[in-house]
Design an enzyme around this catalytic site. Structure first.
Site, PDB file in Angstrom:
ATOM      1  N   ASN A   9     -21.572 -44.541 -77.610  1.00  0.00           N
ATOM      2  CA  ASN A   9     -22.004 -42.985 -77.481  1.00  0.00           C
ATOM      3  C   ASN A   9     -21.115 -42.490 -76.470  1.00  0.00           C
ATOM      4  O   ASN A   9     -21.370 -42.384 -75.129  1.00  0.00           O
ATOM      5  CB  ASN A   9     -23.663 -42.715 -77.139  1.00  0.00           C
ATOM      6  CG  ASN A   9     -23.765 -41.340 -77.229  1.00  0.00           C
ATOM      7  OD1 ASN A   9     -23.010 -40.392 -77.590  1.00  0.00           O
ATOM      8  ND2 ASN A   9     -24.900 -40.876 -76.771  1.00  0.00           N
ATOM      9  N   LYS A  11     -20.591 -39.381 -75.738  1.00  0.00           N
ATOM     10  CA  LYS A  11     -21.290 -38.096 -75.158  1.00  0.00           C
ATOM     11  C   LYS A  11     -20.081 -36.892 -75.031  1.00  0.00           C
ATOM     12  O   LYS A  11     -19.345 -36.874 -75.931  1.00  0.00           O
ATOM     13  CB  LYS A  11     -22.077 -38.317 -73.865  1.00  0.00           C
ATOM     14  CG  LYS A  11     -23.015 -39.473 -74.040  1.00  0.00           C
ATOM     15  CD  LYS A  11     -23.926 -39.554 -73.203  1.00  0.00           C
ATOM     16  CE  LYS A  11     -25.087 -40.736 -73.192  1.00  0.00           C
ATOM     17  NZ  LYS A  11     -26.026 -41.030 -72.363  1.00  0.00           N
ATOM     18  N   HIS A  96     -31.171 -38.116 -80.147  1.00  0.00           N
ATOM     19  CA  HIS A  96     -30.655 -38.579 -78.737  1.00  0.00           C
ATOM     20  C   HIS A  96     -31.861 -37.725 -77.806  1.00  0.00           C
ATOM     21  O   HIS A  96     -31.907 -36.550 -77.911  1.00  0.00           O
ATOM     22  CB  HIS A  96     -29.354 -38.239 -78.452  1.00  0.00           C
ATOM     23  CG  HIS A  96     -29.028 -39.134 -77.051  1.00  0.00           C
ATOM     24  ND1 HIS A  96     -29.450 -38.833 -75.963  1.00  0.00           N
ATOM     25  CD2 HIS A  96     -28.598 -40.565 -76.899  1.00  0.00           C
ATOM     26  CE1 HIS A  96     -28.912 -39.851 -74.892  1.00  0.00           C
ATOM     27  NE2 HIS A  96     -28.561 -40.513 -75.899  1.00  0.00           N
ATOM     28  N   GLU A  98     -31.163 -36.767 -74.941  1.00  0.00           N
ATOM     29  CA  GLU A  98     -30.521 -35.699 -74.428  1.00  0.00           C
ATOM     30  C   GLU A  98     -30.676 -34.377 -75.219  1.00  0.00           C
ATOM     31  O   GLU A  98     -30.658 -33.160 -74.991  1.00  0.00           O
ATOM     32  CB  GLU A  98     -29.096 -35.784 -73.865  1.00  0.00           C
ATOM     33  CG  GLU A  98     -29.122 -36.893 -72.545  1.00  0.00           C
ATOM     34  CD  GLU A  98     -27.942 -37.534 -72.896  1.00  0.00           C
ATOM     35  OE1 GLU A  98     -26.834 -37.667 -73.477  1.00  0.00           O
ATOM     36  OE2 GLU A  98     -27.834 -38.841 -71.901  1.00  0.00           O
ATOM     37  N   GLU A 168     -34.662 -46.110 -77.124  1.00  0.00           N
ATOM     38  CA  GLU A 168     -33.856 -45.647 -75.748  1.00  0.00           C
ATOM     39  C   GLU A 168     -34.844 -45.086 -74.624  1.00  0.00           C
ATOM     40  O   GLU A 168     -35.254 -43.832 -74.807  1.00  0.00           O
ATOM     41  CB  GLU A 168     -32.858 -44.660 -76.104  1.00  0.00           C
ATOM     42  CG  GLU A 168     -31.620 -44.918 -77.058  1.00  0.00           C
ATOM     43  CD  GLU A 168     -30.395 -44.684 -76.686  1.00  0.00           C
ATOM     44  OE1 GLU A 168     -29.748 -45.298 -76.839  1.00  0.00           O
ATOM     45  OE2 GLU A 168     -30.387 -43.568 -76.436  1.00  0.00           O
ATOM     46  N   GLY A 174     -28.766 -43.737 -68.449  1.00  0.00           N
ATOM     47  CA  GLY A 174     -27.503 -43.203 -67.206  1.00  0.00           C
ATOM     48  C   GLY A 174     -28.235 -43.503 -65.893  1.00  0.00           C
ATOM     49  O   GLY A 174     -27.774 -42.822 -65.050  1.00  0.00           O
ATOM     50  N   SER A 214     -28.506 -47.877 -70.135  1.00  0.00           N
ATOM     51  CA  SER A 214     -27.727 -48.547 -69.136  1.00  0.00           C
ATOM     52  C   SER A 214     -27.659 -50.161 -69.577  1.00  0.00           C
ATOM     53  O   SER A 214     -27.736 -51.062 -68.670  1.00  0.00           O
ATOM     54  CB  SER A 214     -28.680 -48.592 -67.737  1.00  0.00           C
ATOM     55  OG  SER A 214     -29.074 -47.507 -67.210  1.00  0.00           O
ATOM     56  N   GLY A 235     -23.675 -46.003 -73.706  1.00  0.00           N
ATOM     57  CA  GLY A 235     -23.442 -44.793 -73.066  1.00  0.00           C
ATOM     58  C   GLY A 235     -22.288 -44.804 -72.152  1.00  0.00           C
ATOM     59  O   GLY A 235     -21.275 -45.243 -72.407  1.00  0.00           O
TER      60      GLY A 235
END
Ligand code: PGA
Length: 253
Positions: A9, A11, A96, A98, A168, A174, A214, A235
């Site tokens: 991903n 992003k 996701h 986010e 996730e 992150g 992560s 990510g």
């Protein structure tokens, strides 16, 4: 019986030139040592067409990071599943955290998007996972149950057999603090059980459940050793070809 899947991903990273460079390097790295698993990269919308050209004829699939549920219309700023197919996508990340946290995406939206994605032949990579607060207050399984149920609510067994789910935990994304393999396994086995209950064993047994949050070259091996972890949604570590390739070629792959 389940074929592993490693997804990157990207992003909101990479200009077109940078995206072409990264996709070219990933492709080159997989041509010399093809792994026995599926690989998909999900660049930002602006780079999809250029990356599609780079990936042409390779075994790497192209994915987008979101889709709208309508085919077309007055939806300023949105991109439809028809457009994603047109540019060469076969996957799309949905729900996701986010998007849920920063852009107000609801469980309802994710369900509508999943239905539209499958209807257009895209494999939705549906993300679910709890926040730290939800985990610490003992609500992890309840939250994940609600998210999975809502995401799959428009899908019959045939449609549900075309999806991928990614667990996730929001607190792991992150942060450098991945879930332990045991923590992930508990939730991922639970997700498979939920799908078995809602859509039957014949959908749940081959369902690929990925872990995301992560993931790095040094923790992927232990994660993949768990029986209900069928791959990873990566990510930060997918933004460099070397680390993404090391994850794809994890020990035991
Ligand atoms: P991360 O992101 O690997 O940087 O934690 C994972 C994701 O958001 O899918």
């Amino acid at each position: 019986m389940r074929r592993y899947l490693m997804a990157g991903n990207w992003k909101m990273h990479k200009t077109i030139a940078e995206a072409v460079e990264l996709a070219t390097a990933v492709r080159a790295g997989l041509e010399t040592s093809p792994p026995h698993l599926d690989v998909v990269v999900c660049p930002p919308f602006t780079a999809l067409q250029a990356v599609a050209q780079v990936l042409k004829g390779s075994r790497i699939a192209l994915g987008a990071q979101d889709t709208h549920w309508e085919n077309q219309g007055a939806y300023t700023g949105e991109v439809s599943p028809v457009m994603l197919r047109d540019v060469g996508c076969t996957f799309v990340i949905l729900g996701h955290s986010e998007r849920r946290q920063l852009f107000g995406e609801t469980d309802d939206d994710v369900g509508d998007k999943a239905r539209a994605a499958v209807a257009h032949g895209l494999t939705p990579l549906i993300c679910v996972g709890e926040t730290l607060l939800e985990r610490e207050s003992g609500r992890t399984l309840g939250v994940v149950e609600r998210q999975v149920e809502q995401a799959l609510r428009h899908l019959g067994a045939t449609e549900a057999s075309r999806i991928v789910i990614s667990y996730e935990p929001v607190w792991a994304i992150g942060t450098g603090h991945a879930a332990t393999p045991e923590q992930a396994q508990v939730v991922q086995a639970f997700i498979r059980k939920l799908v078995a209950t809602s859509h039957g064993d014949s959908v749940a047994a081959p369902l690929r459940v990925l872990y995301g949050g992560s993931v790095k070259p040094d923790n992927i091996g232990a994660l993949m050793a768990q029986s209900d972890i069928d791959g990873a949604l990566v990510g930060g570590a997918c933004l460099q070809a070397r680390s993404f390739l090391d994850i794809i070629h994890f020990p035991g792959a």
